[in-house]
Design a protein around this motif. Structure first.
Motif, PDB file in Angstrom:
ATOM      1  N   TRP A   1      22.270   5.933  14.221  1.00 35.78           N
ATOM      2  CA  TRP A   1      21.816   4.618  13.983  1.00 35.78           C
ATOM      3  C   TRP A   1      20.270   4.854  13.447  1.00 35.78           C
ATOM      4  N   ARG A   2      19.679   5.672  13.620  1.00 38.45           N
ATOM      5  CA  ARG A   2      18.186   6.074  13.428  1.00 38.45           C
ATOM      6  C   ARG A   2      18.445   6.180  11.655  1.00 38.45           C
ATOM      7  N   ARG A   3      19.612   6.931  11.055  1.00 41.48           N
ATOM      8  CA  ARG A   3      19.641   7.037   9.649  1.00 41.48           C
ATOM      9  C   ARG A   3      19.764   5.678   8.863  1.00 41.48           C
ATOM     10  N   TRP A   4      19.966   4.497   9.543  1.00 38.74           N
ATOM     11  CA  TRP A   4      19.963   3.321   9.202  1.00 38.74           C
ATOM     12  C   TRP A   4      18.771   2.718   8.567  1.00 38.74           C
ATOM     13  N   SER A   5      17.685   3.367   9.360  1.00 43.45           N
ATOM     14  CA  SER A   5      16.130   2.768   8.956  1.00 43.45           C
ATOM     15  C   SER A   5      15.724   3.831   7.701  1.00 43.45           C
ATOM     16  N   LYS A   6      16.144   3.332   6.436  1.00 38.57           N
ATOM     17  CA  LYS A   6      15.717   3.943   5.332  1.00 38.57           C
ATOM     18  C   LYS A   6      15.484   2.839   4.335  1.00 38.57           C
ATOM     19  N   ILE A   7      14.319   3.221   3.269  1.00 37.44           N
ATOM     20  CA  ILE A   7      14.161   2.140   2.661  1.00 37.44           C
ATOM     21  C   ILE A   7      15.253   1.711   1.427  1.00 37.44           C
ATOM     22  N   THR A   8      16.029   2.579   0.907  1.00 43.54           N
ATOM     23  CA  THR A   8      17.132   2.427   0.157  1.00 43.54           C
ATOM     24  C   THR A   8      18.194   1.281   0.655  1.00 43.54           C
ATOM     25  N   ILE A   9      18.432   1.703   2.129  1.00 45.61           N
ATOM     26  CA  ILE A   9      19.126   0.575   2.693  1.00 45.61           C
ATOM     27  C   ILE A   9      18.587  -0.800   2.815  1.00 45.61           C
ATOM     28  N   ALA A  10      16.949  -0.680   3.010  1.00 45.40           N
ATOM     29  CA  ALA A  10      16.582  -1.973   3.208  1.00 45.40           C
ATOM     30  C   ALA A  10      16.541  -2.781   1.887  1.00 45.40           C
ATOM     31  N   TYR A  11      16.696  -1.974   0.730  1.00 43.02           N
ATOM     32  CA  TYR A  11      16.669  -2.729  -0.508  1.00 43.02           C
ATOM     33  C   TYR A  11      18.060  -3.566  -0.587  1.00 43.02           C
ATOM     34  N   ARG A  12      19.162  -2.823  -0.275  1.00 44.27           N
ATOM     35  CA  ARG A  12      20.211  -3.533  -0.481  1.00 44.27           C
ATOM     36  C   ARG A  12      20.653  -4.626   0.701  1.00 44.27           C
ATOM     37  N   LEU A  13      19.947  -4.556   1.815  1.00 45.35           N
ATOM     38  CA  LEU A  13      20.107  -5.515   2.795  1.00 45.35           C
ATOM     39  C   LEU A  13      19.518  -6.819   2.424  1.00 45.35           C
ATOM     40  N   VAL A  14      18.135  -6.577   1.743  1.00 44.87           N
ATOM     41  CA  VAL A  14      17.605  -7.781   1.254  1.00 44.87           C
ATOM     42  C   VAL A  14      18.494  -8.477   0.367  1.00 44.87           C
ATOM     43  N   ILE A  15      18.982  -7.799  -0.679  1.00 39.52           N
ATOM     44  CA  ILE A  15      19.585  -8.338  -1.750  1.00 39.52           C
ATOM     45  C   ILE A  15      20.900  -9.304  -1.266  1.00 39.52           C
ATOM     46  N   VAL A  16      21.642  -8.423  -0.016  1.00 37.76           N
ATOM     47  CA  VAL A  16      22.690  -9.127   0.388  1.00 37.76           C
ATOM     48  C   VAL A  16      22.165 -10.263   1.359  1.00 37.76           C
ATOM     49  N   ALA A  17      21.270 -10.547   1.830  1.00 40.84           N
ATOM     50  CA  ALA A  17      20.569 -11.399   2.625  1.00 40.84           C
ATOM     51  C   ALA A  17      20.294 -12.903   1.675  1.00 40.84           C
ATOM     52  N   ILE A  18      19.668 -12.330   0.513  1.00 38.16           N
ATOM     53  CA  ILE A  18      19.352 -13.418  -0.441  1.00 38.16           C
ATOM     54  C   ILE A  18      20.682 -14.041  -0.928  1.00 38.16           C
ATOM     55  N   ILE A  19      21.683 -13.246  -1.147  1.00 37.84           N
ATOM     56  CA  ILE A  19      22.814 -13.944  -1.645  1.00 37.84           C
ATOM     57  C   ILE A  19      23.591 -14.707  -0.743  1.00 37.84           C
ATOM     58  N   VAL A  20      23.453 -14.261   0.650  1.00 37.10           N
ATOM     59  CA  VAL A  20      24.415 -14.786   1.686  1.00 37.10           C
ATOM     60  C   VAL A  20      23.502 -16.269   1.830  1.00 37.10           C
ATOM     61  N   TRP A  21      22.261 -16.430   1.892  1.00 40.11           N
ATOM     62  CA  TRP A  21      21.555 -17.641   2.027  1.00 40.11           C
ATOM     63  C   TRP A  21      21.660 -18.546   0.737  1.00 40.11           C
TER      64      TRP A  21
ATOM     65  N   ALA B   1       0.920  -1.046  -0.106  1.00 40.66           N
ATOM     66  CA  ALA B   1      -0.121   0.025  -0.082  1.00 40.66           C
ATOM     67  C   ALA B   1       0.829   1.355   0.126  1.00 40.66           C
ATOM     68  N   LYS B   2       0.252   2.387  -0.515  1.00 39.94           N
ATOM     69  CA  LYS B   2       0.996   3.612  -0.879  1.00 39.94           C
ATOM     70  C   LYS B   2       1.540   4.146   0.761  1.00 39.94           C
ATOM     71  N   LYS B   3       0.670   3.749   1.848  1.00 40.65           N
ATOM     72  CA  LYS B   3       0.838   4.293   3.173  1.00 40.65           C
ATOM     73  C   LYS B   3       1.964   3.554   3.644  1.00 40.65           C
ATOM     74  N   LEU B   4       2.400   2.308   3.060  1.00 35.56           N
ATOM     75  CA  LEU B   4       3.496   1.521   3.802  1.00 35.56           C
ATOM     76  C   LEU B   4       4.705   1.536   2.742  1.00 35.56           C
ATOM     77  N   ARG B   5       4.352   1.983   1.658  1.00 34.59           N
ATOM     78  CA  ARG B   5       5.289   1.405   0.704  1.00 34.59           C
ATOM     79  C   ARG B   5       6.827   2.030   0.914  1.00 34.59           C
ATOM     80  N   GLN B   6       7.108   2.865   1.710  1.00 37.58           N
ATOM     81  CA  GLN B   6       8.399   3.716   1.999  1.00 37.58           C
ATOM     82  C   GLN B   6       8.868   3.353   3.349  1.00 37.58           C
ATOM     83  N   ASN B   7       8.012   2.534   3.883  1.00 35.77           N
ATOM     84  CA  ASN B   7       8.674   2.046   5.433  1.00 35.77           C
ATOM     85  C   ASN B   7       9.313   0.921   5.299  1.00 35.77           C
ATOM     86  N   PRO B   8      10.852   1.105   5.741  1.00 33.57           N
ATOM     87  CA  PRO B   8      11.481  -0.156   5.627  1.00 33.57           C
ATOM     88  C   PRO B   8      11.097  -1.372   6.126  1.00 33.57           C
ATOM     89  N   CYS B   9      10.500  -1.158   7.352  1.00 32.40           N
ATOM     90  CA  CYS B   9      10.102  -2.458   8.090  1.00 32.40           C
ATOM     91  C   CYS B   9       8.997  -3.094   7.374  1.00 32.40           C
TER      92      CYS B   9
END
Length: 348
Positions: A123-143, A41-49
């Motif tokens: 630390w709060r600056r790490w809670s960003k959608i752009t960082i979330a994109y990268r971390l998910v890609i890293v998690a997929i590669i690691v597994w 949903a648009k309301k949640l789309r930019q929320n990293p969690c």
């Protein structure tokens, strides 16, 4: 008496592993699709969690539809499968990769909430959608890489006198994989989630006065308040998901650990039957863990229910609008054709 007891256990677990997976796969897949609809949903789309929950739901679908279905077929419909060495390797590999990535996304969601509630801006600056994109890609590669050894060391072997069993290579690797599955797939992720959750709870309590002061300074900014409301509900969802996941996965973890620790112990037929019962039952509960998310979110969060119904209504309106457009176009074409035909007659 012992034979009757073993037979009863075998019959009961056979029924459980046959019927329960049908409900788990069906309801879990529907729930995961509803999760995807809600968290996109648009309301949640930019929320990293919310993005982490979205990715977790995608891999929940893969876990249930592919791994869960294959598990059901191997248990009860082997005659419909062409079981080759390649099939064995890929099935075991995917059974580790898909649930692992889903769990990794949940770990990242708990860490994100820990970052967000920190009193330190860096630390709060790490809670960003752009960082979330990268971390998910890293998690997929690691597994994908961390479980690649299963493609090499799994094949058909004779285990406990049963030939053509898809299992790990006997010997050193069998010992390694028993500990690896418990530690890497269960203990490490859920210890990380527990620590991050406790830190989040601590941050929330410690920063309560700071948050209240911030709210008083920003009373005119309704958008900020809306973001904080979303974050509170996502934290609630995260806590509930982590607690129930630990409960659901604990049985399978205990059974795997027990099997590993008692692998050299001579067991009678009754003990083996009980161990087999809990092993298979633990697998059934294991897949339920990947079917629970939507129903927990719906029960726990009014915001989630609100967003879900809004998304569902928008989807229904979109389908209705598209159907009407498809129905109007042929009518318009027919009317235009008749009009041209009438004009042609008059001209003649």
């Amino acid at each position: 008496m012992t034979d009757s007891y073993i037979t009863t256990l075998s019959q009961v677990i056979s029924k459980i592993t046959l019927y329960v997976p049908y409900f788990t796969i069906t309801l879990g897949t529907i729930g995961a699709l509803c999760n995807i609809l809600t968290f996109s949903a648009k309301k949640l789309r930019q929320n990293p969690c919310a993005f982490y929950f979205l990715c977790s739901s995608v891999f929940d679908i893969l876990t249930l539809s592919i791994c869960g279905t294959l598990r059901l077929m191997v248990d009860h419909y082997q005659y419909a499968l062409n079981q080759t060495a390649i099939f064995c390797k890929i099935r075991v590999y995917l059974t580790g990769v898909f649930p692992g990535i889903s769990t990794a996304c949940l770990v990242l969601a708990t860490i994100d909430r820990c970052w967000l509630t920190s009193s330190l801006a860096r630390w709060r600056r790490w809670s960003k959608i752009t960082i979330a994109y990268r971390l998910v890609i890293v998690a997929i590669i690691v597994w994908l890489i961390s479980l690649a050894h299963m493609l090499v060391f799994y094949d058909f072997y004779t285990i406990n006198g049963v030939p053509n069993t898809c299992s790990s290579q006997p010997g050193v690797y069998s010992t390694f994989i028993s500990g690896f599955l418990v530690i890497w797939l269960t203990i490490i992720p859920y210890i990380c989630m527990f620590i991050a959750s406790m830190m989040t709870f601590s941050h929330i309590r410690a920063s309560r006065e700071r948050v209240m002061a911030f709210q008083q300074q920003q009373q005119q900014q309704q958008q900020q308040e809306a973001h904080r409301r979303v974050d509170r509900h996502l934290i609630l969802i995260m806590f509930i998901q982590v607690i129930l996941s630990v409960i659901l996965l604990s049985l399978r973890t205990v059974v795997i650990a027990y099997t590993y620790l008692t692998r050299d112990v001579v067991k009678d037929s009754r003990s083996r039957a009980i161990e087999s019962f809990f092993s298979q039952f633990g697998t059934v509960v294991y897949y339920i863990n990947y079917a629970k998310s939507f129903y927990l979110c719906t029960l726990a969060s009014p915001l989630f229910r609100q967003v879900f119904w809004n998304q569902l209504n928008q989807f229904k309106n979109y389908i209705t609008h598209s159907t009407r457009e498809n129905a109007v176009v042929p009518i318009s074409i027919t009317a235009a054709t008749k009009k041209r035909s009438n004009q042609d007659v008059l001209n003649d």
